[in-house]
Write a protein that holds these residues in place. Structure first.
Motif, PDB file in Angstrom:
ATOM      1  N   TRP A  21     -33.953  14.899  11.704  1.00  0.00           N
ATOM      2  CA  TRP A  21     -33.241  14.919  12.987  1.00  0.00           C
ATOM      3  C   TRP A  21     -31.780  15.313  12.780  1.00  0.00           C
ATOM      4  N   LEU A  22     -31.131  14.725  11.785  1.00  0.00           N
ATOM      5  CA  LEU A  22     -29.718  15.024  11.559  1.00  0.00           C
ATOM      6  C   LEU A  22     -29.521  16.487  11.177  1.00  0.00           C
ATOM      7  N   ALA A  24     -31.475  18.861  12.102  1.00  0.00           N
ATOM      8  CA  ALA A  24     -31.732  19.594  13.342  1.00  0.00           C
ATOM      9  C   ALA A  24     -30.489  19.600  14.228  1.00  0.00           C
ATOM     10  N   VAL A  25     -29.832  18.464  14.367  1.00  0.00           N
ATOM     11  CA  VAL A  25     -28.607  18.396  15.170  1.00  0.00           C
ATOM     12  C   VAL A  25     -27.567  19.357  14.627  1.00  0.00           C
ATOM     13  N   ALA A  26     -27.471  19.422  13.297  1.00  0.00           N
ATOM     14  CA  ALA A  26     -26.488  20.300  12.658  1.00  0.00           C
ATOM     15  C   ALA A  26     -26.912  21.770  12.710  1.00  0.00           C
ATOM     16  N   GLY A  27     -28.154  22.032  13.124  1.00  0.00           N
ATOM     17  CA  GLY A  27     -28.641  23.414  13.164  1.00  0.00           C
ATOM     18  C   GLY A  27     -28.922  23.976  11.784  1.00  0.00           C
ATOM     19  N   VAL A  28     -29.244  23.106  10.839  1.00  0.00           N
ATOM     20  CA  VAL A  28     -29.465  23.510   9.452  1.00  0.00           C
ATOM     21  C   VAL A  28     -30.960  23.648   9.186  1.00  0.00           C
ATOM     22  N   GLU A  29     -31.368  24.816   8.724  1.00  0.00           N
ATOM     23  CA  GLU A  29     -32.760  25.023   8.323  1.00  0.00           C
ATOM     24  C   GLU A  29     -32.976  24.371   6.974  1.00  0.00           C
ATOM     25  N   PHE A  30     -34.180  23.862   6.756  1.00  0.00           N
ATOM     26  CA  PHE A  30     -34.485  23.203   5.489  1.00  0.00           C
ATOM     27  C   PHE A  30     -35.899  23.527   5.050  1.00  0.00           C
ATOM     28  N   GLU A  31     -36.128  23.364   3.763  1.00  0.00           N
ATOM     29  CA  GLU A  31     -37.466  23.524   3.188  1.00  0.00           C
ATOM     30  C   GLU A  31     -38.022  22.138   2.921  1.00  0.00           C
ATOM     31  N   GLU A  32     -39.343  22.059   2.865  1.00  0.00           N
ATOM     32  CA  GLU A  32     -39.968  20.781   2.544  1.00  0.00           C
ATOM     33  C   GLU A  32     -40.969  20.937   1.414  1.00  0.00           C
ATOM     34  N   VAL A  33     -40.960  19.974   0.532  1.00  0.00           N
ATOM     35  CA  VAL A  33     -41.980  19.847  -0.498  1.00  0.00           C
ATOM     36  C   VAL A  33     -42.788  18.617  -0.093  1.00  0.00           C
ATOM     37  N   ILE A  34     -44.025  18.848   0.283  1.00  0.00           N
ATOM     38  CA  ILE A  34     -44.892  17.769   0.751  1.00  0.00           C
ATOM     39  C   ILE A  34     -45.570  17.114  -0.440  1.00  0.00           C
ATOM     40  N   LEU A  35     -45.346  15.817  -0.599  1.00  0.00           N
ATOM     41  CA  LEU A  35     -45.984  15.073  -1.689  1.00  0.00           C
ATOM     42  C   LEU A  35     -47.400  14.704  -1.271  1.00  0.00           C
ATOM     43  N   GLU A  36     -48.357  15.200  -2.038  1.00  0.00           N
ATOM     44  CA  GLU A  36     -49.762  14.941  -1.740  1.00  0.00           C
ATOM     45  C   GLU A  36     -50.510  14.345  -2.910  1.00  0.00           C
ATOM     46  N   THR A  37     -49.918  14.423  -4.113  1.00  0.00           N
ATOM     47  CA  THR A  37     -50.619  13.924  -5.299  1.00  0.00           C
ATOM     48  C   THR A  37     -49.734  12.966  -6.094  1.00  0.00           C
ATOM     49  N   ARG A  38     -50.369  12.122  -6.839  1.00  0.00           N
ATOM     50  CA  ARG A  38     -49.662  11.203  -7.727  1.00  0.00           C
ATOM     51  C   ARG A  38     -48.866  11.991  -8.773  1.00  0.00           C
ATOM     52  N   GLU A  39     -49.421  13.111  -9.216  1.00  0.00           N
ATOM     53  CA  GLU A  39     -48.771  13.935 -10.228  1.00  0.00           C
ATOM     54  C   GLU A  39     -47.424  14.478  -9.747  1.00  0.00           C
ATOM     55  N   GLN A  40     -47.344  14.883  -8.493  1.00  0.00           N
ATOM     56  CA  GLN A  40     -46.069  15.357  -7.941  1.00  0.00           C
ATOM     57  C   GLN A  40     -45.007  14.252  -8.001  1.00  0.00           C
ATOM     58  N   TYR A  41     -45.403  13.078  -7.607  1.00  0.00           N
ATOM     59  CA  TYR A  41     -44.495  11.932  -7.619  1.00  0.00           C
ATOM     60  C   TYR A  41     -44.067  11.593  -9.045  1.00  0.00           C
ATOM     61  N   LEU A  42     -45.031  11.543  -9.966  1.00  0.00           N
ATOM     62  CA  LEU A  42     -44.706  11.225 -11.363  1.00  0.00           C
ATOM     63  C   LEU A  42     -43.774  12.263 -11.972  1.00  0.00           C
ATOM     64  N   LYS A  43     -43.935  13.528 -11.605  1.00  0.00           N
ATOM     65  CA  LYS A  43     -43.049  14.583 -12.104  1.00  0.00           C
ATOM     66  C   LYS A  43     -41.610  14.343 -11.639  1.00  0.00           C
ATOM     67  N   TYR A  74     -23.994  11.514   3.753  1.00  0.00           N
ATOM     68  CA  TYR A  74     -23.571  12.779   3.150  1.00  0.00           C
ATOM     69  C   TYR A  74     -23.709  13.929   4.151  1.00  0.00           C
ATOM     70  N   LEU A  75     -24.880  14.007   4.788  1.00  0.00           N
ATOM     71  CA  LEU A  75     -25.127  15.090   5.735  1.00  0.00           C
ATOM     72  C   LEU A  75     -24.186  15.010   6.934  1.00  0.00           C
ATOM     73  N   ALA A  76     -23.963  13.804   7.439  1.00  0.00           N
ATOM     74  CA  ALA A  76     -23.065  13.636   8.585  1.00  0.00           C
ATOM     75  C   ALA A  76     -21.654  14.090   8.235  1.00  0.00           C
ATOM     76  N   THR A 149     -30.132  22.258  19.703  1.00  0.00           N
ATOM     77  CA  THR A 149     -30.846  22.181  18.427  1.00  0.00           C
ATOM     78  C   THR A 149     -31.892  21.063  18.435  1.00  0.00           C
ATOM     79  N   ILE A 150     -31.634  19.989  19.181  1.00  0.00           N
ATOM     80  CA  ILE A 150     -32.624  18.902  19.304  1.00  0.00           C
ATOM     81  C   ILE A 150     -33.782  19.368  20.179  1.00  0.00           C
TER      82      ILE A 150
END
Length: 178
Positions: A21-22, A24-43, A74-76, A149-150
């Motif tokens: 949301w924050l 989005a308010v700032a109008g900042v595009e972002f990428e996401e890494v979706i955690l789906e496996t235990r291995e991703q988290y352990l890495k 930080y973002l604010a 932006t919201i």
């Protein structure tokens, strides 16, 4: 051009939603890494990116930030959304604290046994209606929903996540082994 912030979290709202949301308010595009496996988290753990062994994690400006409140602060500050003076900053902190309290009540609910959920939903709804919603409605519901932006963030097809469902809960439990 600066790189887009990269958000590491599950494919749901949770503790990352206020960060989305924050941004989005700032109008900042972002990428996401979706955690789906235990291995991703352990890495992420092995690489030393999760200071307290938990997500959300935001990669921005060459840093790996954890802890929702620290990320939001930080973002604010970075995007000049932290108030025009100390008094406004204090009000912002009060509202974000209230949002954090309410979100915690709701998030924990999804991970409780089925027999506890029914009783607890009444408690959450009562608390939300009597304690949290009045404070938010008085202050900024209309103003916030009219920010372009919201409006864009709330449209279908945006990076906003749906409410938690059984698949989301199962994924989180699998990844975190809870």
């Amino acid at each position: 051009m600066a790189e887009k912030p990269k958000l590491y979290y599950f494919n749901g709202r949770g503790r990352m939603e206020s960060i989305r949301w924050l941004l989005a308010v700032a109008g900042v595009e972002f990428e996401e890494v979706i955690l789906e496996t235990r291995e991703q988290y352990l890495k992420l753990l092995e690489d030393g990116f999760l200071l307290f062994q938990q997500v959300p994690l935001v990669e921005i400006d060459g840093m790996k930030l954890t802890q929702t409140q620290a990320i939001l602060s930080y973002l604010a500050a970075k995007y000049n959304l932290y108030g025009k003076d100390l008094k406004e900053t204090a009000l912002i902190n009060m509202y974000t604290g209230g949002i954090s309290d309410l979100m915690f009540l709701i998030m924990v609910h999804y991970f409780k046994p089925a027999e506890e959920k029914e009783k607890e939903i009444e408690f959450i709804l009562e608390k939300a209606k009597s304690r949290y919603f009045p404070a938010f409605e008085k202050a900024f519901k209309t103003r916030i929903s009219n920010i372009p932006t919201i409006k864009k963030f709330l449209q279908p097809g945006s990076q906003r996540k749906p409410p938690p469902d059984d698949h989301y809960v199962a994924t989180v439990k699998k990844v975190l082994q809870i």
